[in-house]
Motif scaffolding. Structure first.
Motif, mmCIF file in Angstrom:
data_model
loop_
_atom_site.group_PDB
_atom_site.id
_atom_site.type_symbol
_atom_site.label_atom_id
_atom_site.label_comp_id
_atom_site.label_asym_id
_atom_site.label_seq_id
_atom_site.Cartn_x
_atom_site.Cartn_y
_atom_site.Cartn_z
ATOM 1 N N VAL A 44 4.694 6.578 -7.948
ATOM 2 C CA VAL A 44 3.526 6.647 -6.886
ATOM 3 C C VAL A 44 4.025 8.191 -6.536
ATOM 4 O O VAL A 44 3.350 9.673 -5.512
ATOM 5 N N SER A 45 5.266 8.214 -5.745
ATOM 6 C CA SER A 45 5.793 9.464 -5.660
ATOM 7 C C SER A 45 5.471 11.118 -5.878
ATOM 8 O O SER A 45 5.094 12.129 -5.375
ATOM 9 N N SER A 46 6.123 10.605 -7.406
ATOM 10 C CA SER A 46 6.149 11.466 -7.987
ATOM 11 C C SER A 46 4.774 12.533 -8.754
ATOM 12 O O SER A 46 4.458 13.187 -8.546
ATOM 13 N N ILE A 47 3.870 10.976 -8.842
ATOM 14 C CA ILE A 47 2.416 11.870 -9.295
ATOM 15 C C ILE A 47 1.353 12.335 -8.179
ATOM 16 O O ILE A 47 1.246 13.563 -8.643
ATOM 17 N N GLN A 48 1.959 11.942 -7.133
ATOM 18 C CA GLN A 48 1.817 12.466 -5.594
ATOM 19 C C GLN A 48 2.413 14.558 -5.275
ATOM 20 O O GLN A 48 1.422 14.792 -5.619
ATOM 21 N N ALA A 49 3.489 14.103 -5.509
ATOM 22 C CA ALA A 49 3.902 15.540 -5.989
ATOM 23 C C ALA A 49 3.176 16.576 -6.866
ATOM 24 O O ALA A 49 3.148 17.321 -7.186
ATOM 25 N N LEU A 61 -10.342 10.815 3.630
ATOM 26 C CA LEU A 61 -8.980 10.458 4.067
ATOM 27 C C LEU A 61 -9.289 8.933 3.594
ATOM 28 O O LEU A 61 -8.395 8.398 3.027
ATOM 29 N N PHE A 62 -10.491 8.342 3.463
ATOM 30 C CA PHE A 62 -11.290 7.156 2.714
ATOM 31 C C PHE A 62 -10.569 6.731 1.346
ATOM 32 O O PHE A 62 -9.779 6.229 0.448
ATOM 33 N N ALA A 63 -10.804 8.510 0.319
ATOM 34 C CA ALA A 63 -10.537 8.235 -1.016
ATOM 35 C C ALA A 63 -8.954 7.970 -0.600
ATOM 36 O O ALA A 63 -8.156 7.231 -2.349
ATOM 37 N N GLY A 64 -8.315 9.200 -0.028
ATOM 38 C CA GLY A 64 -6.816 9.238 -0.901
ATOM 39 C C GLY A 64 -6.032 7.155 0.292
ATOM 40 O O GLY A 64 -4.785 6.885 -0.078
ATOM 41 N N SER A 65 -6.527 6.867 1.401
ATOM 42 C CA SER A 65 -6.269 5.074 1.997
ATOM 43 C C SER A 65 -6.666 4.774 0.947
ATOM 44 O O SER A 65 -5.839 3.785 0.343
ATOM 45 N N ILE A 66 -7.240 4.987 -0.197
ATOM 46 C CA ILE A 66 -7.089 3.755 -1.545
ATOM 47 C C ILE A 66 -6.185 4.007 -2.480
ATOM 48 O O ILE A 66 -5.904 2.970 -3.836
ATOM 49 N N PHE A 67 -6.709 5.600 -2.952
ATOM 50 C CA PHE A 67 -5.500 5.529 -4.985
ATOM 51 C C PHE A 67 -4.444 5.486 -3.788
ATOM 52 O O PHE A 67 -3.978 4.915 -5.236
ATOM 53 N N PHE A 68 -3.976 6.051 -3.635
ATOM 54 C CA PHE A 68 -2.382 5.945 -3.142
ATOM 55 C C PHE A 68 -1.765 4.319 -3.230
ATOM 56 O O PHE A 68 -0.946 3.748 -4.404
ATOM 57 N N PRO A 69 -2.106 3.452 -2.690
ATOM 58 C CA PRO A 69 -1.654 2.062 -2.491
ATOM 59 C C PRO A 69 -2.352 0.980 -3.699
ATOM 60 O O PRO A 69 -1.817 0.403 -4.652
ATOM 61 N N GLY A 70 -3.836 1.994 -4.388
ATOM 62 C CA GLY A 70 -3.655 1.012 -5.048
ATOM 63 C C GLY A 70 -3.300 1.896 -6.342
ATOM 64 O O GLY A 70 -3.122 0.517 -7.672
ATOM 65 N N LEU A 71 -2.678 2.445 -6.426
ATOM 66 C CA LEU A 71 -2.061 3.387 -7.785
ATOM 67 C C LEU A 71 -0.554 2.324 -7.696
ATOM 68 O O LEU A 71 -0.262 1.741 -8.894
ATOM 69 N N PHE A 72 -0.205 1.910 -6.554
ATOM 70 C CA PHE A 72 0.789 1.795 -5.857
ATOM 71 C C PHE A 72 1.301 -0.020 -7.094
ATOM 72 O O PHE A 72 1.934 -0.612 -8.285
ATOM 73 N N LEU A 73 -0.156 -0.636 -6.449
ATOM 74 C CA LEU A 73 -0.367 -2.509 -6.553
ATOM 75 C C LEU A 73 -0.521 -2.175 -8.125
ATOM 76 O O LEU A 73 0.035 -3.432 -8.822
ATOM 77 N N LEU A 74 -1.957 -0.662 -9.004
ATOM 78 C CA LEU A 74 -1.612 -0.843 -10.149
ATOM 79 C C LEU A 74 -0.345 -0.704 -11.489
ATOM 80 O O LEU A 74 -0.350 -1.634 -12.298
ATOM 81 N N LEU A 75 0.493 0.258 -10.548
ATOM 82 C CA LEU A 75 1.457 0.337 -11.441
ATOM 83 C C LEU A 75 2.915 -1.247 -11.279
ATOM 84 O O LEU A 75 3.490 -1.491 -12.639
ATOM 85 N N LYS A 76 2.531 -1.744 -10.381
ATOM 86 C CA LYS A 76 3.456 -2.680 -9.934
ATOM 87 C C LYS A 76 2.860 -3.899 -11.157
ATOM 88 O O LYS A 76 3.779 -4.926 -11.889
ATOM 89 N N ARG A 77 1.714 -3.871 -10.984
ATOM 90 C CA ARG A 77 1.375 -5.200 -11.362
ATOM 91 C C ARG A 77 1.675 -4.521 -13.878
ATOM 92 O O ARG A 77 2.013 -5.989 -13.928
#
Length: 300
Positions: free
Chosen positions: A44-49, A5-21
């Protein structure tokens, strides 16, 4: 469980911030904050899919007995993906916020940011937000605890529903940047229509069909042979998919029907009845407006 759960909580917001940057800093792009937020959320939605679809394929092809066989990836990916639905509610709100600013509604998102913009977002995206909340509060405990390790095959097939999401996200990006006239938008629209119908609308009839073969009973007897909770859950999950598919069909009809009737746009001319002599803009080449179509393709 908590580690995943913690890994998912870090991965998706972190990926979003990285792509935005990256989208804001890569030479040749250097997009604005709003553009970077909108595109990053779709990516991020596409990657999760793609991750969910891959997990679903591995699980479904590994289960010979569709009831008893288990695969470790089933519960693990459910735990990993749950934080995504929480994150995505926030990401959708950020996209809506920047769309308001682009459309010139600064009063809505500036004067009362938490009152006007948030309430407007919840009204507009109520069904999608409700879908995400249900996934976290109901589908998550049912999939992890209530199943008691049975039916991993069915869970894997349900992961495959995400195959349609990349097409939906690309369609939203193209509409956002007014690229409805391009061949890419038309091809993507056709793929979205087909994948959404197969992966989301036909999904639940297929699950009933698979169980009918497993139990050697007629297809029409399956609803009377499974627990009522299964029928209720399938109905509640399928209903919004059918609704979204109808909206996609309407948007696709406007796109292709408008394209078949459209003529090459005439150059802007001065209106005879306009005392200010302002240019009259031609109608959209595809015959429908992006704003309405965007509402109809909000399926994720």
């Amino acid at each position: 469980m908590l580690v995943i759960l913690f890994a998912g909580s870090i991965f998706f917001p972190g990926l979003f911030l990285l792509l935005k940057r990256c989208l804001k800093r890569i030479p040749g792009l250097r997009w604005s904050e709003g553009d970077a937020v909108i595109v990053s959320a779709r990516l991020v939605s596409s990657i999760q899919a793609l991750m969910a679809s891959t997990a679903g394929y591995v699980i479904a092809t590994s289960c010979n007995d569709i009831i008893e066989d288990q695969h470790w990836l089933t519960s693990s990916y459910i735990l990993f993906a749950v934080p995504y639905f929480v994150y995505d509610i926030y990401a959708m709100y950020m996209c809506y916020w920047y769309k308001l600013r682009v459309k010139g509604h600064e009063a809505d998102c500036g004067a009362k940011p938490l009152g006007t913009a948030l309430s407007s977002y919840l009204r507009r995206e109520f069904l999608m937000v409700l879908h995400h909340v249900v996934m976290v509060t109901i589908c998550f405990p049912v999939s992890v605890f209530w199943r008691q390790g049975k039916g991993d095959y069915f869970q894997g097939v349900m992961f495959l529903a995400e195959l349609s999401t990349p097409c939906v996200c690309l369609g939203k990006i193209l509409i956002q940047y007014k690229q409805q006239h391009t061949l890419l938008h038309k091809v993507n629209g056709g793929l979205m229509l087909v994948t959404f119908f197969i992966c989301r609308v036909l999904l639940f009839p297929y699950l009933y069909y698979a169980y009918s073969r497993y139990a050697s009973i007629p297809f029409y007897m399956v609803p009377f042979s499974v627990p009522w909770q299964c029928n209720l859950g399938a109905s509640l999950l399928m209903a919004p998919q059918v609704y979204w598919f109808c909206l996609i069909c309407r948007g696709a009809f406007r796109l292709f029907a408008g394209t078949s009737r459209s003529r090459p746009p005439a150059p802007a001319q001065l209106s005879k009845g306009d005392p200010d002599g302002k240019a009259v803009q031609p109608p959209p080449a595809n015959g429908y407006r992006a704003q309405k179509t965007e509402e109809e393709t909000n399926a994720h």
